[in-house]
Design a protein around this motif. Sequence first.
Motif, PDB file in Angstrom:
ATOM      1  N   LEU A 146       0.837  -1.206   0.000  1.00  0.00           N
ATOM      2  CA  LEU A 146       0.000   0.000   0.000  1.00  0.00           C
ATOM      3  C   LEU A 146       0.867   1.250   0.000  1.00  0.00           C
ATOM      4  O   LEU A 146       0.566   2.228  -0.692  1.00  0.00           O
ATOM      5  N   LEU A 147       1.939   1.224   0.783  1.00  0.00           N
ATOM      6  CA  LEU A 147       2.854   2.354   0.841  1.00  0.00           C
ATOM      7  C   LEU A 147       3.448   2.639  -0.532  1.00  0.00           C
ATOM      8  O   LEU A 147       3.548   3.800  -0.958  1.00  0.00           O
ATOM      9  N   SER A 148       3.822   1.587  -1.239  1.00  0.00           N
ATOM     10  CA  SER A 148       4.473   1.723  -2.533  1.00  0.00           C
ATOM     11  C   SER A 148       3.488   2.047  -3.646  1.00  0.00           C
ATOM     12  O   SER A 148       3.741   2.932  -4.475  1.00  0.00           O
ATOM     13  N   GLU A 149       2.357   1.342  -3.679  1.00  0.00           N
ATOM     14  CA  GLU A 149       1.461   1.423  -4.833  1.00  0.00           C
ATOM     15  C   GLU A 149       0.333   2.439  -4.685  1.00  0.00           C
ATOM     16  O   GLU A 149      -0.185   2.930  -5.693  1.00  0.00           O
ATOM     17  N   THR A 150      -0.068   2.756  -3.470  1.00  0.00           N
ATOM     18  CA  THR A 150      -1.207   3.664  -3.294  1.00  0.00           C
ATOM     19  C   THR A 150      -0.846   4.940  -2.543  1.00  0.00           C
ATOM     20  O   THR A 150      -1.671   5.850  -2.450  1.00  0.00           O
ATOM     21  N   GLY A 151       0.350   4.994  -1.973  1.00  0.00           N
ATOM     22  CA  GLY A 151       0.811   6.203  -1.311  1.00  0.00           C
ATOM     23  C   GLY A 151      -0.018   6.597  -0.098  1.00  0.00           C
ATOM     24  O   GLY A 151      -0.701   5.776   0.520  1.00  0.00           O
ATOM     25  N   LEU A 152       0.034   7.876   0.212  1.00  0.00           N
ATOM     26  CA  LEU A 152      -0.661   8.395   1.384  1.00  0.00           C
ATOM     27  C   LEU A 152      -2.170   8.213   1.266  1.00  0.00           C
ATOM     28  O   LEU A 152      -2.846   7.897   2.251  1.00  0.00           O
ATOM     29  N   PHE A 153      -2.705   8.384   0.073  1.00  0.00           N
ATOM     30  CA  PHE A 153      -4.148   8.236  -0.146  1.00  0.00           C
ATOM     31  C   PHE A 153      -4.618   6.840   0.251  1.00  0.00           C
ATOM     32  O   PHE A 153      -5.600   6.678   0.971  1.00  0.00           O
ATOM     33  N   GLY A 154      -3.921   5.817  -0.235  1.00  0.00           N
ATOM     34  CA  GLY A 154      -4.311   4.438   0.059  1.00  0.00           C
ATOM     35  C   GLY A 154      -4.174   4.092   1.526  1.00  0.00           C
ATOM     36  O   GLY A 154      -5.044   3.428   2.103  1.00  0.00           O
ATOM     37  N   LEU A 155      -3.100   4.542   2.168  1.00  0.00           N
ATOM     38  CA  LEU A 155      -2.898   4.268   3.591  1.00  0.00           C
ATOM     39  C   LEU A 155      -3.971   4.929   4.442  1.00  0.00           C
ATOM     40  O   LEU A 155      -4.508   4.320   5.378  1.00  0.00           O
ATOM     41  N   LEU A 156      -4.311   6.184   4.116  1.00  0.00           N
ATOM     42  CA  LEU A 156      -5.342   6.892   4.877  1.00  0.00           C
ATOM     43  C   LEU A 156      -6.709   6.257   4.658  1.00  0.00           C
ATOM     44  O   LEU A 156      -7.495   6.122   5.604  1.00  0.00           O
TER      45      LEU A 156
END
Length: 222
Positions: free
Chosen positions: A129-139
């Motif tokens: 998630l950190l790599s592929e979706t960035g801050l948006f995905g993590l949040l």
Amino acid sequence: MGRLVLSIALIGLNYGFIRYALFGFPVAALILIQLVQSSDEFRRRYEGTVNIFIDSPTEAFNVFQYHGSSVILYNNFYIAKENFKRNFLFGTGLGSHPVAVEKYSLTKDVQTKGFTLNTKDANSMFNRLLSETGLFGLLLFSYVLIKFFVPKRRESVDDYFWLISSACLVIIFVNLLRQGHYFLNGFPFYMWLYIRSYHERSLKENDLSEIEEGTGLLNEGR
């Protein structure tokens, strides 16, 4: 071991964190110590993971100083972190972690087989998630976990939705730590069940509220 620690933490959260933490976490610590002392494989994995994250190498290093699975986990975390630094808002898109591996891997020059495992799934859903979706995905993922968690209601005796929610949360956390495939072992089902438990609890509470209101009106009519 991770499942045990998470289970104890959730029991403490649902039944009264402070009271059960005083008992539960010392027990978990004793079990961890026993596992480390009684199993060479577990000890090497545990010590290897702790040591490599403490050392935090940022360039090529001797991979044979640590347990192989620890190297793979750390390497994928390093790759994800570097990719996040350059694409922090939305990441680089689903399925793009292998491209980041080619750019930032610390073990790309290692000839021994095995260190390229988990190239596609990052060895951890958090890493992916950190790599592929960035801050948006993590949040977004964090929002879902917090929003749809079902705590235990003290006044409800027959409420089992918190059990389902907590069990699913253990599975979700295990995947965040060490399983990066979005569909492995039916992971979407546990996400669906986690959210569904929240909605079913809400429907049940609404039905009970309506019954209580109807009973109150009936009593007033008398």
